[in-house]
Write a protein that holds these residues in place. Structure first.
Motif, short mmCIF file in Angstrom:
data_model
loop_
_atom_site.label_atom_id
_atom_site.label_comp_id
_atom_site.label_asym_id
_atom_site.label_seq_id
_atom_site.Cartn_x
_atom_site.Cartn_y
_atom_site.Cartn_z
N THR A 70 1.36 -2.94 -5.75
CA THR A 70 2.06 -4.22 -5.91
C THR A 70 1.91 -5.08 -4.66
O THR A 70 2.05 -4.59 -3.54
CB THR A 70 3.56 -3.95 -6.16
OG1 THR A 70 3.67 -3.18 -7.36
CG2 THR A 70 4.36 -5.23 -6.27
N CYS A 71 1.64 -6.38 -4.85
CA CYS A 71 1.67 -7.34 -3.74
C CYS A 71 2.81 -8.31 -3.99
O CYS A 71 2.69 -9.22 -4.81
CB CYS A 71 0.35 -8.10 -3.61
SG CYS A 71 0.40 -9.30 -2.25
N PRO A 72 3.94 -8.12 -3.31
CA PRO A 72 5.08 -9.00 -3.56
C PRO A 72 4.87 -10.38 -2.96
O PRO A 72 4.07 -10.55 -2.04
CB PRO A 72 6.24 -8.28 -2.87
CG PRO A 72 5.64 -7.32 -1.92
CD PRO A 72 4.20 -7.14 -2.24
N ALA A 73 5.59 -11.35 -3.47
CA ALA A 73 5.48 -12.72 -2.97
C ALA A 73 6.21 -12.86 -1.63
O ALA A 73 5.89 -13.74 -0.84
CB ALA A 73 6.07 -13.69 -3.99
N SER A 74 7.19 -11.99 -1.39
CA SER A 74 7.97 -12.12 -0.15
C SER A 74 7.35 -11.30 0.98
O SER A 74 6.51 -10.44 0.75
CB SER A 74 9.41 -11.69 -0.41
OG SER A 74 9.43 -10.47 -1.08
N ARG A 75 7.76 -11.63 2.18
CA ARG A 75 7.21 -10.98 3.38
C ARG A 75 7.56 -9.49 3.41
O ARG A 75 8.68 -9.11 3.10
CB ARG A 75 7.79 -11.63 4.64
CG ARG A 75 7.29 -13.03 4.87
CD ARG A 75 6.36 -13.10 6.05
NE ARG A 75 6.00 -14.52 6.26
CZ ARG A 75 6.20 -15.17 7.40
NH1 ARG A 75 6.78 -14.56 8.44
NH2 ARG A 75 5.83 -16.42 7.51
N ILE A 76 6.61 -8.71 3.78
CA ILE A 76 6.85 -7.27 3.91
C ILE A 76 6.56 -6.82 5.33
O ILE A 76 5.92 -7.54 6.11
CB ILE A 76 5.96 -6.46 2.92
CG1 ILE A 76 4.48 -6.76 3.17
CG2 ILE A 76 6.35 -6.74 1.48
CD1 ILE A 76 3.54 -5.78 2.49
N THR A 77 7.03 -5.63 5.64
CA THR A 77 6.82 -5.04 6.96
C THR A 77 6.09 -3.70 6.80
O THR A 77 5.97 -3.18 5.68
CB THR A 77 8.16 -4.77 7.66
OG1 THR A 77 8.87 -3.78 6.90
CG2 THR A 77 9.01 -6.03 7.75
N VAL A 78 5.64 -3.16 7.92
CA VAL A 78 4.99 -1.84 7.87
C VAL A 78 6.01 -0.80 7.39
O VAL A 78 5.66 0.14 6.67
CB VAL A 78 4.41 -1.48 9.25
CG1 VAL A 78 3.84 -0.06 9.26
CG2 VAL A 78 3.32 -2.49 9.64
N ARG A 79 7.26 -0.98 7.76
CA ARG A 79 8.31 -0.05 7.28
C ARG A 79 8.42 -0.10 5.75
O ARG A 79 8.57 0.95 5.12
CB ARG A 79 9.65 -0.42 7.93
CG ARG A 79 10.83 0.29 7.32
CD ARG A 79 12.04 0.25 8.23
NE ARG A 79 11.91 1.26 9.29
CZ ARG A 79 12.74 1.41 10.30
NH1 ARG A 79 13.78 0.59 10.43
NH2 ARG A 79 12.55 2.35 11.20
N ASP A 80 8.33 -1.28 5.16
CA ASP A 80 8.37 -1.40 3.69
C ASP A 80 7.19 -0.65 3.07
O ASP A 80 7.34 0.04 2.06
CB ASP A 80 8.31 -2.86 3.26
CG ASP A 80 9.53 -3.67 3.69
OD1 ASP A 80 10.64 -3.08 3.73
OD2 ASP A 80 9.36 -4.86 3.99
N ILE A 81 6.03 -0.83 3.67
CA ILE A 81 4.82 -0.17 3.15
C ILE A 81 5.01 1.34 3.14
O ILE A 81 4.72 2.01 2.15
CB ILE A 81 3.59 -0.56 4.02
CG1 ILE A 81 3.26 -2.05 3.85
CG2 ILE A 81 2.39 0.31 3.68
CD1 ILE A 81 2.22 -2.57 4.85
N VAL A 82 5.54 1.85 4.25
CA VAL A 82 5.73 3.30 4.38
C VAL A 82 6.85 3.80 3.46
O VAL A 82 6.76 4.91 2.90
CB VAL A 82 5.98 3.66 5.86
CG1 VAL A 82 6.50 5.10 6.01
CG2 VAL A 82 4.69 3.47 6.66
N ARG A 83 7.87 3.00 3.26
CA ARG A 83 8.96 3.40 2.36
C ARG A 83 8.43 3.58 0.93
O ARG A 83 8.76 4.55 0.26
CB ARG A 83 10.07 2.34 2.39
CG ARG A 83 11.33 2.77 1.67
CD ARG A 83 12.48 1.82 1.97
NE ARG A 83 12.91 1.89 3.36
CZ ARG A 83 13.60 0.95 4.00
NH1 ARG A 83 13.96 -0.16 3.37
NH2 ARG A 83 13.95 1.12 5.26
N ALA A 84 7.57 2.64 0.51
CA ALA A 84 6.97 2.77 -0.83
C ALA A 84 6.11 4.02 -0.91
O ALA A 84 6.12 4.74 -1.92
CB ALA A 84 6.14 1.51 -1.13
N GLU A 85 5.39 4.31 0.15
CA GLU A 85 4.54 5.52 0.16
C GLU A 85 5.37 6.79 0.08
O GLU A 85 4.97 7.76 -0.59
CB GLU A 85 3.72 5.57 1.45
CG GLU A 85 2.66 4.49 1.56
CD GLU A 85 1.92 4.56 2.88
OE1 GLU A 85 1.59 5.67 3.33
OE2 GLU A 85 1.68 3.49 3.47
#
Lengths: 322, 322
Positions: free
Chosen positions: A87-102
């Motif tokens: 998923t590529c969300p429209a809102s800003r993401i962080t590296v922490r968000d990326i890792v949380r999804a993983e």
């Protein structure tokens, strides 16, 4: 032996407070996890990579590579924000968000513990974030060509690339890639490979300009402007120089590249030292290369020689435990 | 004391064979030439400068500066291809073409000999070209933050800036300036000045992004896209590593800037050595600065200290000759 799938992890709250729904993670699994999970390796791609780690990291992932699926269960996940199935969300993401999804994706795969997390550049940031956010799940993180915060120069260069996208999504993406490619290479490499030679196709260009055109051609159609913006913003936001120190401290192996001017070896070394001072088993090793930042992709055999001792230790420890 | 004028030099044949008509050179003259011409200084601007040298090079040109109009007759010429009063032809030009036009302008001013030619960056290329093309007219060239050829990295960076102009002449010029500004500064400077601090005006930007926006604002309206393309092409074409060695060999003082990654100090030093091997009285001096390429503009007081000994020698020699 290779299993590609898209995992739905459902809702995800971002660090910004935004709540995403129906989040998907594209995952590639090479090999089988051992019963005790001691052979799991998580491979984290950089800005424009995908979960197909064997495609972009030969020598590190694949048959006969550093991580061979015969021995290791290698899992690679396309980052939240990317355009290779996640998923590529429209809102800003962080590296922490990326890792949380993983983390959620791995849990759904039934993977609890990871022997090694490895990544370069943005992938290195992800590998380090894993060690900080899920220290009980990670035994060792290899942080290659990355450190603990994105620098002012790094932010500025990403910003220029987003400016290019804003001028024209399609042609701007070509220019962004060209800017990025220069930051991935060293002055020495460009001089020895291209120097002041004329274009090899006879166009009224210098060879180095023809090379950049070729890189833009290769890039066109394989990356999305929204993903490019999302992931460069995630890189810019990265700063783990301050955090609550966990009781469990994964081993951290930082790899600095001598000719890297985007993530300078001296800054990688300093980050390794900061983690050591916090009590992490943290080491700095240096990849000697004149290639520039991209050396971790372009010279995987050199990286392999640097990292093999840590894998031997792991194999030895596993044998002792048995 | 300051005399600004536009000099018509008529027809000019370019290195490409193209013949220009009605070529004009915008010239600013500070002070009066001595009867024997021994006090003439030619100041050569860089990519976006003008003939008004006192505006962009305080500390080097002006009352109380290294070159004070009370003692020196300082002449600055807007380069062929620029947009500050000189002709900008539609066809490609070289640094040699720029210098050829300047030679004609000086001849029309009645100036035959020049004690010092000084310039940084593209201005340094011009100063070196003068010594090669008109060795009998130049006694000493100061080549600052420049050397004897534009590198593959330099060409590539100029090419990206022209790509930006091609996307949108107006907004592309802003992006080109931002790219250029980064190449003029060092990682250290950006870290110490901006680091990861947020924008000082409260926009959703990092401070370094706000700084680049501000630089683009300052630039807008003061540079023309055609001139920008013409002068970056002229830089790219610059390579004087091979030429017919003249019998008369002007003194060459090359100044390398320690933190310059666009024109690296080691490359400046190598160029100084190449000219020494050809029999030129050629010296290398180093400007210690963490600023980056722009140090010659941003820290003129440091440059002044480096160059003053050569001016004292000149004054002494002139006194002895009298």
């Amino acid at each position: 032996m290779t299993d590609e799938r898209t995992i739905s992890i459902g809702k995800l709250e971002l660090a910004s407070g935004v709540r995403l729904r129906g989040v998907e993670q594209r995952v590639t699994v090479y090999g089988k996890p051992a019963a005790d999970g001691s052979n799991v390796v998580l491979v984290e791609h950089a800005l424009t990579g995908s979960s197909r780690a064997h495609e972009w990291w030969p020598g590190i992932v694949g048959s006969g590579a550093l991580f061979d699926p015969k021995r290791w269960c290698i899992i690679a996940i396309n980052a939240l924000g990317s355009c290779y199935g996640s998923t590529c969300p429209a809102s800003r993401i962080t590296v922490r968000d990326i890792v949380r999804a993983e983390q959620r994706a791995l849990t759904q795969l039934g993977i609890d513990r990871i022997r090694f997390v490895i990544g370069g550049s943005l992938g290195g940031m992800r590998a380090l974030q894993w060690a900080i956010d899920a220290p009980e799940r990670v035994q060792t993180s290899f942080v290659v060509g990355a450190h603990d915060h994105h620098s002012a120069l790094g932010i500025a260069l990403n910003s220029l690339q987003r400016d290019a996208l804003a001028l024209d999504p399609q042609r701007g993406l070509r220019l962004a890639r060209k800017i990025a490619m220069l930051t991935y290479k060293s002055d020495e490499l460009l001089t020895s490979r291209h120097g002041r030679r004329p274009d090899r196709l006879g166009r009224p260009l210098f060879d180095v300009e023809g090379y950049l055109e070729h890189q833009a051609d290769l890039f066109e159609g394989r990356m999305d402007a929204a993903s490019y913006a999302a992931l460069t913003h995630a890189m810019d936001s990265f700063d783990v120089r301050s955090f609550d120190i966990p009781a469990t401290k994964p081993e951290l192996i930082f790899v600095g590249i001598t000719s890297d001017w985007l993530f300078r070896a001296q800054d990688v070394r300093a980050a390794a030292r900061r983690f050591e001072l916090r009590g992490f088993p943290s080491r700095y090793v240096q990849l000697a290369s004149s290639h520039g930042h991209d050396a971790f992709l372009a010279e995987p055999e050199v990286l392999r020689v640097l990292l093999e001792p840590y894998l031997r230790d792991a194999t030895h420890a596993a044998a002792v435990a048995r």
